[in-house]
Enzyme design. Structure first.
Site, PDB file in Angstrom:
ATOM      1  N   GLU A   1       9.382  15.192  16.634  1.00 25.37           N
ATOM      2  CA  GLU A   1       9.590  15.013  15.191  1.00 25.37           C
ATOM      3  C   GLU A   1       9.039  16.212  14.103  1.00 25.37           C
ATOM      4  O   GLU A   1       7.603  15.983  13.878  1.00 25.37           O
ATOM      5  CB  GLU A   1       9.238  13.861  14.362  1.00 25.37           C
ATOM      6  CG  GLU A   1       9.764  13.705  12.813  1.00 25.37           C
ATOM      7  CD  GLU A   1       9.757  12.089  12.873  1.00 25.37           C
ATOM      8  OE1 GLU A   1       8.533  10.741  12.579  1.00 25.37           O
ATOM      9  OE2 GLU A   1      10.424  11.871  12.239  1.00 25.37           O
TER      10      GLU A   1
ATOM     11  N   GLU B   1      10.021   0.787  10.499  1.00 24.17           N
ATOM     12  CA  GLU B   1      10.677   1.582  10.849  1.00 24.17           C
ATOM     13  C   GLU B   1      10.019   3.114  10.988  1.00 24.17           C
ATOM     14  O   GLU B   1       9.029   3.446  10.384  1.00 24.17           O
ATOM     15  CB  GLU B   1      11.452   1.887   9.087  1.00 24.17           C
ATOM     16  CG  GLU B   1      11.635   1.151   8.610  1.00 24.17           C
ATOM     17  CD  GLU B   1      13.183   0.808   9.196  1.00 24.17           C
ATOM     18  OE1 GLU B   1      13.406   1.771   9.338  1.00 24.17           O
ATOM     19  OE2 GLU B   1      14.225  -0.713   8.489  1.00 24.17           O
TER      20      GLU B   1
ATOM     21  N   GLY C   1       2.871   3.254  13.788  1.00 20.47           N
ATOM     22  CA  GLY C   1       3.674   1.683  14.406  1.00 20.47           C
ATOM     23  C   GLY C   1       3.267   1.213  15.420  1.00 20.47           C
ATOM     24  O   GLY C   1       3.381  -0.140  15.531  1.00 20.47           O
TER      25      GLY C   1
ATOM     26  N   CYS D   1      12.797  10.944   7.637  1.00 16.38           N
ATOM     27  CA  CYS D   1      12.692  10.325   9.434  1.00 16.38           C
ATOM     28  C   CYS D   1      14.333  10.085   9.471  1.00 16.38           C
ATOM     29  O   CYS D   1      13.910  10.639  11.015  1.00 16.38           O
ATOM     30  CB  CYS D   1      12.357   8.918   8.672  1.00 16.38           C
ATOM     31  SG  CYS D   1      13.322   7.724   7.429  1.00 16.38           S
TER      32      CYS D   1
ATOM     33  N   GLY E   1       7.163   4.581   8.859  1.00 17.43           N
ATOM     34  CA  GLY E   1       5.473   5.592   8.986  1.00 17.43           C
ATOM     35  C   GLY E   1       5.737   6.591  10.494  1.00 17.43           C
ATOM     36  O   GLY E   1       7.135   6.070  11.049  1.00 17.43           O
ATOM     37  N   SER E   2       4.751   6.655  10.609  1.00 21.03           N
ATOM     38  CA  SER E   2       4.710   7.207  12.011  1.00 21.03           C
ATOM     39  C   SER E   2       5.084   6.455  13.221  1.00 21.03           C
ATOM     40  O   SER E   2       4.284   5.829  13.068  1.00 21.03           O
ATOM     41  CB  SER E   2       3.751   7.982  12.152  1.00 21.03           C
ATOM     42  OG  SER E   2       2.901   7.962  12.539  1.00 21.03           O
ATOM     43  N   THR E   3       5.193   6.993  14.905  1.00 25.08           N
ATOM     44  CA  THR E   3       5.458   6.142  15.164  1.00 25.08           C
ATOM     45  C   THR E   3       4.216   5.702  15.946  1.00 25.08           C
ATOM     46  O   THR E   3       4.084   4.628  16.494  1.00 25.08           O
ATOM     47  CB  THR E   3       6.421   6.678  16.456  1.00 25.08           C
ATOM     48  OG1 THR E   3       7.833   6.715  15.170  1.00 25.08           O
ATOM     49  CG2 THR E   3       6.610   6.708  17.820  1.00 25.08           C
TER      50      THR E   3
ATOM     51  N   LYS F   1       0.471  -1.206  -0.197  1.00 25.43           N
ATOM     52  CA  LYS F   1      -0.409  -0.026  -0.362  1.00 25.43           C
ATOM     53  C   LYS F   1       0.831   2.158   0.005  1.00 25.43           C
ATOM     54  O   LYS F   1       1.377   1.518   0.683  1.00 25.43           O
ATOM     55  CB  LYS F   1      -0.841   0.372   1.203  1.00 25.43           C
ATOM     56  CG  LYS F   1      -1.873   0.886   0.862  1.00 25.43           C
ATOM     57  CD  LYS F   1      -2.565   1.811   2.314  1.00 25.43           C
ATOM     58  CE  LYS F   1      -1.764   3.131   2.959  1.00 25.43           C
ATOM     59  NZ  LYS F   1      -2.341   4.015   2.637  1.00 25.43           N
TER      60      LYS F   1
END
Ligand code: NDP
Length: 783
Positions: free
Chosen positions: A386, A255, A238, A289, A233-235, A181
């Site tokens: 971030e 990641e 995740g 990132c 993607g974002s934490t 995706k």
């Protein structure tokens, strides 16, 4: 100096979009579905609509997973060479159509053509070449592994094609099939890549691409037919994925975000460092990132360096991303611009100095000027969050230890950049920084041969290199694991009186914290019954407080991590020697606890396993990669940190040793919960440790209720990883779910058993990989 415009033509890319009537369906089983439930993809540089894409439904994801499942035998049946040929063709096709890809990516994402043309495309092609090589070598280099199966892959919008190649290339090389995706904002190059798959002869169902928003990602994550999830993607997302996959048995690599330090020492080549900074924080508008978003500069050169930075910022050219001479392009979407603006406003409100060069922003589209923030406290939002934009936050330090402390003052741990002309200082600093990648006198270097990935809340797992391949494989030994043996974990109730012993003196099995025997904080004890139902002893019931004390002791024992591997090996040999000296006593204990007819075998196997991991301690070396740049990349196998371990009930001594020995051999410190049913031989070990030069705090043992203690380990903020192997499927799922809070690494056995005597199942590199994490240190040389 004035620059004239140098626009790259977009004719071919626009024609390609026209050729598709600017509408795209889903790519499943090598066929395009009719476009349906469309959403728009726009050009962030001017806000114009480029095309419309299909929002995939749950039924579409189902179809894609089924197609991928059907394709597995076909793809694997082609063998390594067969797959290598197809992947080689993909690499060639990416190169042949590189300009079309680059322009399309720039139109869709807003990043400059200089970056898509010179960085994203060459790296994407290199990824397929490199992994075509792994497909070819797989049967030789990964003979003890198999492909995981159907892999679900989800990526963000900042490197659409590059992230696609980082995901799809290793998965295919290892013999997996994928459901991929792309991000909602940037799906177009994935559509073009689907066409290459048809051209390259990728069999139907091997690559399936489903577009849409987070709901599509969620459907992939939750689909029971998916064997592994690879997410970038974002934490925040995740964490959701870690929770959603807990207990499912799905393999997972994440990641995630970062807040990477860019450290400049006073002896650095300052002009070189300024250029590095440009590549670090203004590359892709800072939407990277691993962007060097925190500048840490030595106080003695702070003013001089910041003046150079400001002067360079004045020269950054911001404008049309298709203009070949632009340095800074558009942000991916107005939403991102608003997010960045809000964070910068918060810095102003906190009294920070916000500096931006005079810079005209285009009227249309989504833009933000390069920004330098000084005067922020270490706890300010801009110093911790971030920002994911062209915003640099600068701070100063005085000494190298202070630089390390500031660098590590973040929940993330993705990357770091270190600038100094002293190789000795650089190589001293690199291991001290908690990050998966350290670039010395360079920034944002990537290569398919060198693993990339994070520590701490930047996620786990690696992409690229040998370690990246392993993320897409399962050890064959895992398939051979036995069903769980039945072990009664609780008191038997039917207490028989112990046989009369004239020398008996009440003996209390204590816990072990910081090298000292410890009583449980709760002041409760629980009975331990022998195989014959007799009360053998009472052990302390450990609590949250005991775990806290143990974690504190483990952190204090950090000298173990920096000790030499030779030294750690010596201690493990010494433990084996002292265990051998008391073998009879341990065998008797095991027999009394478990009723084993051959307890000597377990003691002997435990001694051998200690030797085994002592042998590995100074041999689990890293690698020196030679990426296509002038320099080397050293992949170091570093300790994970403090590991919480819940031991199996079967083989209570061997199980304990088989988990603790690899962890401490590689420099970790551990907090161990011994078998709940049979804890005594583990608790007896403190006497062995005390006579074996094992520093206090390296191994801490807390007896008690496995479920409660595992919960405490999984939620403790200062534990880096949790292993649970006591056969509780529910408990293992809970450990995975709770570990999402700080994104700890986990290794759980689930409801299956493990043959603790088998070297294949309880030893080898697969176990050592759990006890370590790879840090890639890039060391350029020459002038
Ligand atoms: P998100 O985490 O929001 O999205 C990443 C991907 O996940 C997108 O495809 C998104 O779909 C999808 N997604 C969103 N919600 C879910 C869900 N609940 N379940 C499954 N998938 C979901 O990140 P952004 O796209 O906003 O990207 C920026 C972030 O990514 C930054 O924080 C950055 O640090 C991080 N990042 C990390 C990288 C690394 O290598 N460590 C590399 C690049 C970015 P959709 O696009 O439709 O929202």
């Amino acid at each position: 100096m004035d620059y004239g415009p140098a626009p790259e033509s977009q004719k071919e890319a626009q024609a390609w979009l026209d050729g598709h009537q600017r509408k795209f369906g889903l790519f499943i089983d090598n066929a395009w579905s009719e476009p349906a439930e469309l959403f728009a993809s726009t050009n962030p540089a001017d806000g114009t609509q480029l095309a419309e894409l299909t929002q995939a439904t749950d039924a579409d994801v189902e179809r894609a997973v089924e197609a991928a499942r059907r394709a597995l035998p076909v793809w694997q049946g082609m063998g390594g060479h067969g797959r290598a040929k197809v992947m080689y063709a993909l690499a060639r096709l990416l190169q042949k159509h590189s300009r079309l890809f680059a322009v399309l990516e720039t139109l869709d994402n807003g990043k400059t053509i200089r970056e898509t043309r010179d960085i994203d495309l060459p790296l994407a092609a290199r990824h397929f070449y490199h992994h075509a090589g792994w497909a070819q070598l797989q049967s030789e280099e990964f003979a003890d592994y198999r492909a995981v199966g159907v892999v679900g892959q989800i990526v963000p919008w900042n490197f659409p094609l590059l992230m696609l190649s980082w995901k799809i290339a290793p998965a295919l090389a290892a013999g997996n099939t994928v459901v991929f995706k792309p991000a909602e904002f940037t799906s177009l190059t994935a559509m073009l890549f689907a066409e290459l798959c048809l051209q390259a002869g990728v069999p139907a169902g091997v690559v399936n691409i489903v577009t849409g928003d987070g709901r599509v990602g969620s459907a992939i994550v939750n689909h029971p037919g998916v064997d592994k999830i690879a997410f970038t993607g974002s934490t925040e997302v995740g964490r959701l994925i870690r929770e959603a996959t807990a207990g499912s048995g799905k393999k997972l690599s994440l990641e995630l975000g970062g807040k990477s330090p860019f450290i400049v020492f006073e002896d650095a080549d300052l002009d070189g460092a300024v250029e590095g900074l440009v590549d670090s924080i203004w590359f892709n508008q800072g939407q990277v990132c691993c962007a060097g978003s925190r500048l840490l500069v030595q106080e003695s050169i702070q003013e001089r360096f910041l003046n150079k930075v400001r002067a360079r910022m004045e020269n950054l050219r911001l404008g049309s991303p298709l203009d070949k001479s632009m340095d800074v392009g558009a942000l991916v979407d107005p939403v991102q611009r608003q997010r960045i603006a809000a964070l910068v406003d918060s810095a102003r409100a906190e009294g920070c100095d916000v500096w931006q060069p005079a810079c005209e922003l285009p009227a249309d589209g989504s833009w933000f000027p390069p920004t330098l923030i000084t005067g922020a406290s270490t706890s300010a939002a801009v110093a911790q969050a971030e920002i994911f934009g062209p915003v640099l936050v600068a701070m100063s330090f005085r000494t190298p230890p202070e630089a390390v402390q500031l660098a590590n003052n973040t929940v993330y741990g993705l990357a770091a950049s270190v600038w100094t002309e002293s190789i000795s200082l650089a190589l001293d600093i690199a291991p001290a920084i908690k990050a998966g990648v350290v670039w010395i006198n360079s920034a944002n270097q990537f290569d398919a041969a060198c693993g990339f990935g994070g520590y701490r809340e930047s996620g786990f797992g690696r992409e690229g290199g040998r370690e990246g391949m392993l993320e897409y494989m399962t050890a064959l030994a895992e398939d051979a694991r036995p069903a769980l043996p039945v072990v009664e974990a609780k008191a038997k109730g039917n207490v028989k009186p112990a046989a009369a012993d004239p020398f008996a003196i009440d003996r209390t099995a204590k816990m072990y914290i910081g090298g000292k025997q410890a009583r449980p904080d709760s002041a409760y004890s629980a009975p331990v019954f022998g195989a014959n139902g007799a009360l053998l002893a009472e052990v302390g019931v450990g609590s949250r407080k005991d775990i806290r004390n143990a974690v504190e002791a483990a952190h204090k024992a950090s000298g173990w991590t920096s000790a030499t591997a030779h030294n750690r090996a010596q201690v493990l040999y010494y433990i084996a020697e002292n265990l051998a000296a008391r073998a009879d006593e341990f065998a008797a204990r095991i027999a009394a606890m478990t009723g084993s007819k051959n307890p000597e075998k377990e003691v002997q196997a435990s001694i051998e396993r200690l030797f085994y991991y002592a042998a590995w301690a100074d041999k689990y070396d890293g690698l020196a990669h030679q990426p296509p740049t002038k320099g080397i990349t050293v992949a170091l196998n570093e300790a994970v940190g403090v590991i919480g371990i819940v031991c199996p009930n079967e083989a209570p001594l061997l199980g304990f040793i088989s988990l603790v020995a690899p962890a401490i051999a590689l420099g970790n410190r551990v907090v161990v919960v011994p078998s709940e049913a049979h804890p005594l031989s583990a608790l007896d070990l403190y006497q062995v440790f005390d006579t074996s030069d094992l520093p206090g705090g390296v191994v801490n043992i807390i007896s008690g209720n496995a479920d409660e203690l595992a919960r405490t380990l999984a939620t403790h903020a200062d534990i880096d990883a949790v292993w649970r192997h006591d056969g509780s499927a529910e408990g293992c799922a809970e450990v995975e779910r709770l570990s999402a809070g700080t994104l700890k690494r986990t290794w759980v056995g689930g409801a299956k058993g493990r043959d603790w005597y088998s070297a294949a199942q309880s030893g080898g590199r697969a176990v050592l990989a759990h006890a370590s994490q790879v840090k890639n240190v890039w060391i350029p040389y020459g002038v």
